[in-house]
Write a protein that holds these residues in place. Sequence first.
Motif, PDB file in Angstrom:
ATOM      1  N   ARG A   1     -70.219 -50.305 -12.171  1.00  0.00           N
ATOM      2  CA  ARG A   1     -70.383 -51.107 -13.383  1.00  0.00           C
ATOM      3  C   ARG A   1     -70.764 -50.218 -14.570  1.00  0.00           C
ATOM      4  N   GLU A   2     -71.667 -49.263 -14.343  1.00  0.00           N
ATOM      5  CA  GLU A   2     -72.092 -48.355 -15.413  1.00  0.00           C
ATOM      6  C   GLU A   2     -70.938 -47.480 -15.882  1.00  0.00           C
TER       7      GLU A   2
ATOM      8  N   ARG B   1     -67.709 -48.213 -15.662  1.00  0.00           N
ATOM      9  CA  ARG B   1     -66.776 -49.069 -16.410  1.00  0.00           C
ATOM     10  C   ARG B   1     -67.286 -49.321 -17.817  1.00  0.00           C
ATOM     11  N   GLU B   2     -68.587 -49.539 -17.963  1.00  0.00           N
ATOM     12  CA  GLU B   2     -69.179 -49.775 -19.280  1.00  0.00           C
ATOM     13  C   GLU B   2     -69.063 -48.525 -20.144  1.00  0.00           C
TER      14      GLU B   2
ATOM     15  N   ARG C   1     -65.488 -48.303 -21.229  1.00  0.00           N
ATOM     16  CA  ARG C   1     -65.204 -49.320 -22.240  1.00  0.00           C
ATOM     17  C   ARG C   1     -65.771 -48.915 -23.594  1.00  0.00           C
ATOM     18  N   ARG C   2     -67.024 -48.428 -23.602  1.00  0.00           N
ATOM     19  CA  ARG C   2     -67.644 -48.002 -24.862  1.00  0.00           C
ATOM     20  C   ARG C   2     -66.926 -46.810 -25.464  1.00  0.00           C
TER      21      ARG C   2
ATOM     22  N   HIS D   1     -63.751 -48.051 -26.972  1.00  0.00           N
ATOM     23  CA  HIS D   1     -64.060 -48.789 -28.199  1.00  0.00           C
ATOM     24  C   HIS D   1     -64.390 -47.822 -29.339  1.00  0.00           C
TER      25      HIS D   1
END
Length: 108
Positions: free
Chosen positions: A22-23, A25-26, A29-30, A33
Motif C-alpha cells: 500500500r505504501e 502504491r501511494e 501515485r504521488r 501526480h
Amino acid sequence: MGNELMLGGFGQEPERRGRLTREQRELVRRAEHNRDALLFEAKKQEFKAALRKRAADSALYDITDVTHLAQQLAEGNPYLAQQLDGIVKTFTNETARDIRNFGNGTGF
C-alpha cells in the motif's frame, strides 16, 4: 543460473516481482501526480512566455506605427509635435506595463 535470477525477480519490471505494498502504491501515485503537475506547470509557463513574446512583438509594431503617425500629423509643427510626443510616450509606457504585467493577473 539465469533461471534462478528470473525466479528471484531480479531484472524484471517492478510489477512482475509481486504486488506492491500500500505504501509503495501511494508513493508511486504521488510521484506520478507530482510529475504530471510539474509537466502541466512547465507547459503553462511555456505557453505564457510564447503569448508574452507575441504580444511584445505586436506591441513594437504598434508603437512604431503610432510614432510614424504622430510624425506625419505634426508635419514640422513644433507645438503639435510636442503635444503628440506626450501621447506617444503615454502609449509606449502603458503598452510596456501591460506586457510586463501579463500573466500575473494585472495585465490584459
